[in-house]
Design an enzyme around this catalytic site. Sequence first.
Site: not given
Length: 385
Positions: A169-171
């Site tokens: 999700a962050d990437s």
Amino acid sequence: MFPLSGLVVLDFSQFLAGPSAALRLADLGARVIKVERPLTGDASRQLTLRNQRVGEDSLLFHTINRGKESFCANLKDPSDLQRVKNLIAQADVLIENFRPGVMDKIGLGYEALRIQHPRLVYASVTGYGSQGPWADKAGQDLLIQSMSGLAWLNGDRHQPPTPFGLSVADSLAGAHLVEGILACLLRRGKTQQGGRVEISLMESVLSMQFEVLTTWLNDGHQVPNRCAKNNAHAWLAAPYGIYPTEDGHIAIAMGSVTALAAIFQSDELARYTDPATWFSCRDSIKNLIADILLTRPTEHWTRLLDAHEFWCSEVYDWKTLFASEGFKALDITQRVRLPSGQHIRMLRSPLRINGQRSAIAKSAPRLGEDTASITADFNLAGVDL
């Protein structure tokens, strides 16, 4: 000269999503300045994987922040805040991932800055957006994977919800943020107007599922019937999946079961002549394929399937991948030298521009390492420290 050479990016964010976006901009040539709180800085300086550290900071911090500069400022101190405002006046891009409303409270929100600095591209990352009942909920990667349906979709039918083995999700949010920033910079080149870019981790993961969610939205909300074995996609028919072999595993992608039956010389597989059954009977078909593949080594099957141009591949671990000639040809790793003289090995940008790939030789900065030089470069000395 890389495309963003000469642009100044202020990175107020921490952890992964925002800093990874700033890292990609640095790889494209931008000068990226991390604005960090004194004493502690970006919280990921202390966040380690397997307790790996490089000097005072974590190896993870170096991974996400190579090539950047560090400028220390206490945003609650009026003189430091004014100095930061003077720095913003000379910047092209600002990235922040505070909880919604925090930047507004300290006078650095988009509405406060856009009138004074209309050319500024202001980029924000949140967990769930700035509105609604989830706005103040902690936007952490595992929580996003769990709430978005991604973990529930993953794994075989009888397994519990299974998250990805990395911070997807962050990437992905970082990549989406770069997409929006570059679009605003392109428009600014034509209109001289910046703009605001907003992305949430939740919306990034929902966007990642666009194929399956579109299917679900248009087929009467039918719950995906995941395979009992060898699941790799909830809506794709056999033979799609990863199978064990005599000595390892093999991945088999989309293809005709009829063609596979001929390659394997399997009368049992050959009974499934109707493509509609490749989905409705996929567990039975996959069981037959699995029994066949267990009889020989992976190399035998990849050689046989490749000869018939049937899509397949070995399943590598990292050691095998890095030793392969195909990986070496990508030339995607680099050695970065630390001030101590020590070197760390890490990945380079995945992009090539005019045949060249960016290789930032500078390590991540020590906390506040560049405060003095940035103060001089941007003529901030007139502001009391």
